[in-house]
Design a protein around this motif. Structure first.
Motif, PDB file in Angstrom:
ATOM      1  N   SER A  11       0.859  -1.191   0.000  1.00 29.90           N
ATOM      2  CA  SER A  11       0.000   0.000   0.000  1.00 29.90           C
ATOM      3  C   SER A  11       0.889   1.232   0.000  1.00 29.90           C
ATOM      4  CB  SER A  11      -0.899   0.009   1.244  1.00 29.90           C
ATOM      5  OG  SER A  11      -1.409   1.305   1.499  1.00 29.90           O
ATOM      6  N   THR A  12       0.639   2.143  -0.928  1.00 26.49           N
ATOM      7  CA  THR A  12       1.434   3.380  -0.957  1.00 26.49           C
ATOM      8  C   THR A  12       1.150   4.226   0.278  1.00 26.49           C
ATOM      9  OG1 THR A  12      -0.247   4.513  -2.317  1.00 26.49           O
ATOM     10  CG2 THR A  12       1.592   3.423  -3.480  1.00 26.49           C
ATOM     11  N   ASN A  13      -0.064   4.187   0.797  1.00 27.05           N
ATOM     12  CA  ASN A  13      -0.345   4.930   2.021  1.00 27.05           C
ATOM     13  C   ASN A  13       0.474   4.402   3.199  1.00 27.05           C
ATOM     14  OD1 ASN A  13      -2.289   6.700   0.916  1.00 27.05           O
ATOM     15  ND2 ASN A  13      -3.648   6.425   2.672  1.00 27.05           N
ATOM     16  N   THR A  14       0.512   3.079   3.348  1.00 25.57           N
ATOM     17  CA  THR A  14       1.286   2.485   4.438  1.00 25.57           C
ATOM     18  C   THR A  14       2.759   2.833   4.317  1.00 25.57           C
ATOM     19  OG1 THR A  14      -0.277   0.646   4.673  1.00 25.57           O
ATOM     20  CG2 THR A  14       1.950   0.308   5.516  1.00 25.57           C
ATOM     21  N   ASP A  15       3.283   2.739   3.111  1.00 24.48           N
ATOM     22  CA  ASP A  15       4.697   3.050   2.899  1.00 24.48           C
ATOM     23  C   ASP A  15       4.995   4.511   3.184  1.00 24.48           C
ATOM     24  OD1 ASP A  15       4.927   0.441   2.129  1.00 24.48           O
ATOM     25  OD2 ASP A  15       5.278   0.845   0.002  1.00 24.48           O
ATOM     26  N   LEU A  16       4.103   5.392   2.755  1.00 22.88           N
ATOM     27  CA  LEU A  16       4.361   6.816   2.938  1.00 22.88           C
ATOM     28  C   LEU A  16       4.166   7.229   4.392  1.00 22.88           C
ATOM     29  CD1 LEU A  16       5.398   9.136   1.344  1.00 22.88           C
ATOM     30  CD2 LEU A  16       3.074   9.748   0.698  1.00 22.88           C
ATOM     31  N   ALA A  18       5.090   5.362   6.838  1.00 24.77           N
ATOM     32  CA  ALA A  18       6.387   4.988   7.413  1.00 24.77           C
ATOM     33  C   ALA A  18       7.454   6.014   7.069  1.00 24.77           C
ATOM     34  CB  ALA A  18       6.795   3.600   6.923  1.00 24.77           C
ATOM     35  N   LEU A  19       7.465   6.489   5.819  1.00 28.87           N
ATOM     36  CA  LEU A  19       8.423   7.522   5.424  1.00 28.87           C
ATOM     37  C   LEU A  19       8.172   8.821   6.190  1.00 28.87           C
ATOM     38  CD1 LEU A  19       8.496   6.950   1.551  1.00 28.87           C
ATOM     39  CD2 LEU A  19      10.358   6.499   3.170  1.00 28.87           C
ATOM     40  N   ALA A  20       6.909   9.127   6.443  1.00 30.05           N
ATOM     41  CA  ALA A  20       6.593  10.342   7.206  1.00 30.05           C
ATOM     42  C   ALA A  20       7.147  10.253   8.615  1.00 30.05           C
ATOM     43  CB  ALA A  20       5.076  10.553   7.237  1.00 30.05           C
ATOM     44  N   ARG A  21       6.997   9.098   9.244  1.00 34.93           N
ATOM     45  CA  ARG A  21       7.538   8.929  10.597  1.00 34.93           C
ATOM     46  C   ARG A  21       9.054   9.016  10.609  1.00 34.93           C
ATOM     47  NH1 ARG A  21       3.407   4.762  10.413  1.00 34.93           N
ATOM     48  NH2 ARG A  21       1.601   5.397  11.666  1.00 34.93           N
ATOM     49  N   ALA A  22       9.674   8.691   9.471  1.00 27.74           N
ATOM     50  CA  ALA A  22      11.133   8.776   9.360  1.00 27.74           C
ATOM     51  C   ALA A  22      11.608  10.168   8.950  1.00 27.74           C
ATOM     52  CB  ALA A  22      11.632   7.733   8.357  1.00 27.74           C
ATOM     53  N   GLY A  23      10.662  11.105   8.760  1.00 31.90           N
ATOM     54  CA  GLY A  23      11.045  12.476   8.486  1.00 31.90           C
ATOM     55  C   GLY A  23      10.894  12.940   7.059  1.00 31.90           C
ATOM     56  N   ALA A  24      10.203  12.186   6.209  1.00 29.39           N
ATOM     57  CA  ALA A  24      10.025  12.605   4.816  1.00 29.39           C
ATOM     58  C   ALA A  24       9.321  13.958   4.772  1.00 29.39           C
ATOM     59  CB  ALA A  24       9.219  11.569   4.043  1.00 29.39           C
ATOM     60  N   GLU A  26       7.058  17.278   3.258  1.00 28.37           N
ATOM     61  CA  GLU A  26       5.860  17.535   2.459  1.00 28.37           C
ATOM     62  C   GLU A  26       6.231  17.595   0.982  1.00 28.37           C
ATOM     63  OE1 GLU A  26       2.830  20.328   3.834  1.00 28.37           O
ATOM     64  OE2 GLU A  26       3.177  21.457   1.986  1.00 28.37           O
ATOM     65  N   GLY A  27       5.316  17.124   0.156  1.00 24.25           N
ATOM     66  CA  GLY A  27       5.578  17.113  -1.282  1.00 24.25           C
ATOM     67  C   GLY A  27       6.142  15.806  -1.777  1.00 24.25           C
ATOM     68  N   THR A  28       6.396  14.866  -0.849  1.00 22.79           N
ATOM     69  CA  THR A  28       6.818  13.529  -1.264  1.00 22.79           C
ATOM     70  C   THR A  28       5.617  12.781  -1.836  1.00 22.79           C
ATOM     71  OG1 THR A  28       8.508  13.442   0.466  1.00 22.79           O
ATOM     72  CG2 THR A  28       7.827  11.340  -0.505  1.00 22.79           C
ATOM     73  N   TRP A  29       5.798  12.172  -2.997  1.00 23.28           N
ATOM     74  CA  TRP A  29       4.774  11.344  -3.633  1.00 23.28           C
ATOM     75  C   TRP A  29       5.342   9.943  -3.838  1.00 23.28           C
ATOM     76  CZ3 TRP A  29      -0.227  12.418  -5.472  1.00 23.28           C
ATOM     77  CH2 TRP A  29      -0.628  13.751  -5.394  1.00 23.28           C
ATOM     78  N   LEU A  30       4.506   8.942  -3.643  1.00 21.64           N
ATOM     79  CA  LEU A  30       4.888   7.563  -3.922  1.00 21.64           C
ATOM     80  C   LEU A  30       3.820   6.927  -4.795  1.00 21.64           C
ATOM     81  CD1 LEU A  30       6.792   5.144  -3.431  1.00 21.64           C
ATOM     82  CD2 LEU A  30       5.329   4.540  -1.472  1.00 21.64           C
ATOM     83  N   ARG A  31       4.234   6.436  -5.966  1.00 18.47           N
ATOM     84  CA  ARG A  31       3.322   5.731  -6.880  1.00 18.47           C
ATOM     85  C   ARG A  31       3.778   4.294  -7.037  1.00 18.47           C
ATOM     86  NH1 ARG A  31       2.754   4.150 -12.270  1.00 18.47           N
ATOM     87  NH2 ARG A  31       4.789   4.989 -12.892  1.00 18.47           N
ATOM     88  N   ALA A  32       2.835   3.385  -7.038  1.00 20.48           N
ATOM     89  CA  ALA A  32       3.121   1.975  -7.296  1.00 20.48           C
ATOM     90  C   ALA A  32       2.442   1.559  -8.597  1.00 20.48           C
ATOM     91  CB  ALA A  32       2.618   1.097  -6.152  1.00 20.48           C
ATOM     92  N   GLU A  33       3.161   0.799  -9.408  1.00 23.25           N
ATOM     93  CA  GLU A  33       2.532   0.268 -10.614  1.00 23.25           C
ATOM     94  C   GLU A  33       1.454  -0.753 -10.266  1.00 23.25           C
ATOM     95  OE1 GLU A  33       5.681  -1.128 -13.071  1.00 23.25           O
ATOM     96  OE2 GLU A  33       6.482   0.885 -13.450  1.00 23.25           O
ATOM     97  N   ARG A  34       1.638  -1.413  -9.126  1.00 20.11           N
ATOM     98  CA  ARG A  34       0.649  -2.389  -8.672  1.00 20.11           C
ATOM     99  C   ARG A  34       0.705  -2.454  -7.153  1.00 20.11           C
ATOM    100  NH1 ARG A  34       0.243  -7.890  -7.491  1.00 20.11           N
ATOM    101  NH2 ARG A  34      -1.718  -8.867  -8.157  1.00 20.11           N
TER     102      ARG A  34
END
Length: 230
Positions: A11-16, A18-24, A26-34
């Motif tokens: 899930s891109t939401n789940t991954d992002l 996790a990235l947010a908690r690690a300090g990513a 604003e403006g970070t986008w994550l797209r998955a082909e599947r």
């Protein structure tokens, strides 16, 4: 703006998140082909074959921002604009708070999740495919227009639209976003089924909540819950 793409993830939401908690930032986008574990509202499974858009972005809240839940309207108007740009001529409507419909059929949805000051907004758009046999009708851009835009190219348009509407939300507050949402939504008087019962759409209040006129003439304000066109 940082746009990242992976071939497959749960899930891109789940991954992002996790990235947010690690300090990513604003403006970070994550797209998955599947996606193998995509989800919609209330934990519903979101079918995720290749060719559609599955992407999430990160907003970092500040003390002077409008209320975080109103980001649902920001996301909705941005997605409506992006789909209208790449699928011109389609009669698209926003259904409260942030689904995009073609007629009665759902074309796209949005899921917001929060962790402290981070709000992750997931976008799912049926570009090339749509599932069959669901309780409610669904469709895709390919079914509507005969062609499907490339998901990466669609994300470029969506990310630009979202950045612009996010800036408007921050500089001018919810009012212009609410105005655009209402201009893009089903008209007043549309019959809706809601957690408060069946009634007629009476627009949004100043906070973005749904106003529903019931059969007895009273108006209920709905802040959360599933809403369906009748």
């Amino acid at each position: 703006m940082d746009l990242r793409t992976v071939g497959e993830t749960g899930s891109t939401n789940t991954d992002l998140l996790a990235l947010a908690r690690a300090g990513a930032p604003e403006g970070t986008w994550l797209r998955a082909e599947r996606q193998t574990g995509g989800r919609g509202r209330q934990g519903r499974t979101w079918v995720s074959p290749a060719g559609n858009l599955y992407a999430s972005t990160l907003v970092r809240l500040t003390p002077v921002d409008p209320p975080a839940p109103t980001l649902a309207l920001v996301a909705a108007v941005a997605m409506h604009q992006a789909i209208s740009t790449l699928g011109p001529g389609q009669a698209l409507q926003i259904k409260w708070p942030n689904d995009i419909l073609s007629g009665p059929a759902k074309l796209a949805g949005i899921l917001l999740e929060r962790a402290n000051d981070a709000v992750v907004i997931g976008f799912g758009v049926n570009l090339a495919h749509h599932p069959d046999g669901l309780e409610r009708p669904v469709t895709s851009l390919a079914a509507l227009t005969g062609t499907a835009p490339d998901p990466g190219a669609f994300l470029d348009v969506l990310a630009d639209a979202f950045a612009r509407w996010l800036g408007t939300w921050r500089r001018r507050g919810l009012a212009p976003v609410r105005e655009r949402w209402l201009a893009s939504a089903h008209p007043r008087g549309t019959a809706l089924s809601t957690p408060a019962g069946v009634g007629l759409f009476e627009g949004l209040d100043e906070t973005g909540a749904l106003r529903l006129r019931l059969a007895d003439g009273s108006v209920r304000v709905i802040h959360a819950g599933d809403v369906f066109l009748i």
